[in-house]
Design a protein around this motif. Structure first.
Motif, short mmCIF file in Angstrom:
data_model
loop_
_atom_site.label_atom_id
_atom_site.label_comp_id
_atom_site.label_asym_id
_atom_site.label_seq_id
_atom_site.Cartn_x
_atom_site.Cartn_y
_atom_site.Cartn_z
N LEU A 289 0.83 -1.20 0.00
CA LEU A 289 0.00 0.00 0.00
C LEU A 289 0.87 1.25 0.00
CD1 LEU A 289 -2.73 -0.99 2.62
CD2 LEU A 289 -2.74 -1.34 0.14
N PHE A 290 0.34 2.30 -0.62
CA PHE A 290 1.05 3.57 -0.64
C PHE A 290 0.49 4.48 0.45
CE2 PHE A 290 1.51 8.00 -1.77
CZ PHE A 290 2.85 8.09 -2.12
N MET A 291 1.38 5.07 1.25
CA MET A 291 1.01 6.08 2.24
C MET A 291 1.85 7.32 2.00
SD MET A 291 -1.42 4.89 4.14
CE MET A 291 -1.40 6.18 5.39
N SER A 292 1.19 8.46 1.85
CA SER A 292 1.91 9.69 1.59
C SER A 292 2.60 10.19 2.86
CB SER A 292 0.95 10.77 1.07
OG SER A 292 1.63 11.99 0.89
N LYS A 293 3.80 10.69 2.70
CA LYS A 293 4.51 11.32 3.81
C LYS A 293 4.13 12.79 3.95
CE LYS A 293 8.51 8.28 3.25
NZ LYS A 293 9.96 8.18 2.99
N ASN A 294 3.26 13.25 3.08
CA ASN A 294 2.89 14.66 3.05
C ASN A 294 1.83 15.00 4.08
OD1 ASN A 294 3.27 17.23 1.62
ND2 ASN A 294 1.09 17.02 1.12
N ALA A 295 0.97 14.04 4.42
CA ALA A 295 -0.15 14.31 5.33
C ALA A 295 0.00 13.47 6.58
CB ALA A 295 -1.48 14.00 4.65
N GLY A 296 -0.37 14.03 7.70
CA GLY A 296 -0.26 13.33 8.96
C GLY A 296 -1.52 13.50 9.78
N GLY A 297 -1.35 13.52 11.11
CA GLY A 297 -2.50 13.66 11.98
C GLY A 297 -3.41 12.46 11.89
N ARG A 298 -4.71 12.69 12.07
CA ARG A 298 -5.68 11.60 12.02
C ARG A 298 -6.19 11.34 10.62
NH1 ARG A 298 -9.11 12.66 17.64
NH2 ARG A 298 -7.55 11.72 19.00
N SER A 299 -5.63 12.00 9.63
CA SER A 299 -6.06 11.79 8.25
C SER A 299 -4.88 11.51 7.33
CB SER A 299 -6.84 13.02 7.75
OG SER A 299 -7.99 13.23 8.51
N PRO A 300 -4.09 10.46 7.64
CA PRO A 300 -3.00 10.13 6.72
C PRO A 300 -3.57 9.72 5.38
CG PRO A 300 -3.35 8.36 8.30
CD PRO A 300 -4.22 9.49 8.74
N LYS A 301 -2.94 10.13 4.31
CA LYS A 301 -3.46 9.87 2.98
C LYS A 301 -2.83 8.61 2.39
CE LYS A 301 -5.98 11.97 1.19
NZ LYS A 301 -7.47 11.95 1.27
N GLY A 302 -3.69 7.79 1.80
CA GLY A 302 -3.24 6.56 1.19
C GLY A 302 -3.86 5.35 1.86
N GLY A 303 -3.25 4.18 1.67
CA GLY A 303 -3.77 2.96 2.26
C GLY A 303 -5.08 2.54 1.62
N ILE A 304 -5.96 1.97 2.43
CA ILE A 304 -7.31 1.59 1.99
C ILE A 304 -8.30 2.31 2.89
CG2 ILE A 304 -8.93 -0.30 1.59
CD1 ILE A 304 -6.57 -2.17 1.30
N SER A 305 -9.15 3.15 2.28
CA SER A 305 -10.07 3.99 3.03
C SER A 305 -11.51 3.70 2.64
CB SER A 305 -9.79 5.48 2.78
OG SER A 305 -8.48 5.83 3.17
N LEU A 306 -12.40 3.85 3.62
CA LEU A 306 -13.83 3.73 3.39
C LEU A 306 -14.42 5.10 3.10
CD1 LEU A 306 -16.59 2.18 3.59
CD2 LEU A 306 -16.57 2.83 6.00
N CYS A 307 -15.26 5.20 2.08
CA CYS A 307 -15.97 6.43 1.78
C CYS A 307 -17.47 6.14 1.84
CB CYS A 307 -15.58 6.94 0.40
SG CYS A 307 -16.20 8.59 0.05
N PHE A 308 -18.18 6.73 2.80
CA PHE A 308 -19.60 6.50 3.04
C PHE A 308 -20.11 7.62 3.94
CE2 PHE A 308 -22.85 4.84 5.93
CZ PHE A 308 -23.78 4.33 5.03
N PRO A 309 -21.31 8.11 3.79
CA PRO A 309 -22.41 7.72 2.89
C PRO A 309 -22.43 8.48 1.56
CG PRO A 309 -23.23 9.28 4.48
CD PRO A 309 -21.77 9.10 4.80
N GLN A 310 -21.37 9.22 1.26
CA GLN A 310 -21.34 9.92 -0.02
C GLN A 310 -19.93 9.95 -0.56
OE1 GLN A 310 -23.65 13.58 -0.63
NE2 GLN A 310 -21.76 14.53 -1.35
N VAL A 311 -19.81 9.61 -1.85
CA VAL A 311 -18.53 9.65 -2.53
C VAL A 311 -18.43 10.97 -3.27
CG1 VAL A 311 -17.04 8.54 -4.22
CG2 VAL A 311 -18.57 7.16 -2.82
#
Length: 297
Positions: free
Chosen positions: A48-70
């Motif tokens: 999996l790819f994880m960006s080093k650009n974003a941190g905190g509780r919203s690291p970007k990359g990996g596998i994420s769930l998007c619900f109830p709206q994409v």
């Protein structure tokens, strides 16, 4: 073998669970949003790819769930691809239920009337993340828990690590229709060849097959993504569009080693019926989706 009936905080104070399986594969799952932030195969290679650009509780990359709206496909503001939106699942802690198995974890989110400022509807969401030999399966279970119907869109966003985007090929989408977001959602039909990359791509494919293959020539590795019950798929790379990458929380050069493939119902909303529709025969309507990602030998 390590247990998974506890979560520990990493150096960023993010609670996460470690998963292991006897063949040597491992994964790390955040309790915030159920995001999978690491998946290593039996040889210890990160998939999996994880960006080093974003941190905190919203690291970007990996596998994420998007619900109830994409994205902007419904009545709410864009909630899944905006790095600052508080409604993103990345900012919501899910409750963990021990499975007694170090290779899987169950996560649950139940909304109530007290959550009306965040969610306009009441629902129950369950996620199970399971590991097998060079394989990961994610099963989602969505249940309407109120007396009125509501429509939702849904996606699992997979950010895969690749050696070089210019050396990647995607197979299984030949001759399929897609909506091109770079051309205001205009519909096209894919050519009868595997997809390769030399520029920005932002597409939603409709009525996708059960399996697609992502082939990394440099790594001599093929990743197959299999889904059940989800009709659409999104293919995205910002390429050198630094403005778009930054808006979504990625670094300017992340595109070189990242391919985004999302599976879901993104083009058309799913109607989740109310309790009253079934006149007491069924107390709710549920939707079950399964996605498996595995390494082809």
């Amino acid at each position: 073998m390590p247990r998974n009936d506890y979560a520990f905080n990493d150096y960023k104070s993010l609670p996460r669970v470690l998963l292991f399986e006897p063949g040597g594969s491992s994964a790390e799952v955040l309790l915030y949003g159920g995001k999978v932030v690491s998946w290593k195969n039996s040889r210890g290679e990160e998939l999996l790819f994880m960006s080093k650009n974003a941190g905190g509780r919203s690291p970007k990359g990996g596998i994420s769930l998007c619900f109830p709206q994409v994205g902007n496909t419904g009545t709410m503001k864009e909630i899944c691809w905006s790095k600052k939106n508080a409604k993103s699942f990345d900012n919501i802690p899910l409750r963990m239920t021990p499975t007694g198995n170090p290779s899987s974890v169950d996560l649950t989110l139940k909304t109530t009337a007290n959550d009306s400022n965040t969610w306009s509807r009441s629902f129950e969401l369950r996620l199970r993340v399971s590991l097998g030999p060079d394989k990961m399966t994610i099963i989602s279970h969505i249940k309407n828990t109120e007396t009125t119907s509501f429509s939702f869109t849904f996606a699992l966003q997979n950010y895969l690590s690749v050696s070089d985007m210019s050396e990647v090929r995607v197979e299984g989408l030949e001759t399929l229709d897609f909506l091109d977001n770079l051309q205001q959602g205009k519909r096209f039909t894919e050519q009868p060849d595997a997809i390769t990359f030399d520029g920005e791509v932002d597409r939603v494919y409709t009525r996708t097959p059960d399996n697609i293959a992502i082939i990394d020539h440099n790594k001599k590795r093929t990743i197959v993504i299999r889904n059940e019950g989800l009709p659409d798929a999104g293919l995205w790379t910002p390429w050198d569009n630094a403005t778009k990458a930054s808006r979504l929380g990625f670094g300017d050069n992340d595109y070189k080693n990242m391919l985004s493939w999302s599976i879901g119902s993104q083009n058309c909303g799913i109607l989740c019926q109310s309790v009253s529709v079934y006149q007491g025969v069924c107390k709710s309507q549920t939707f079950n989706y399964a996605t498996s990602i595995f390494i082809a030998l």
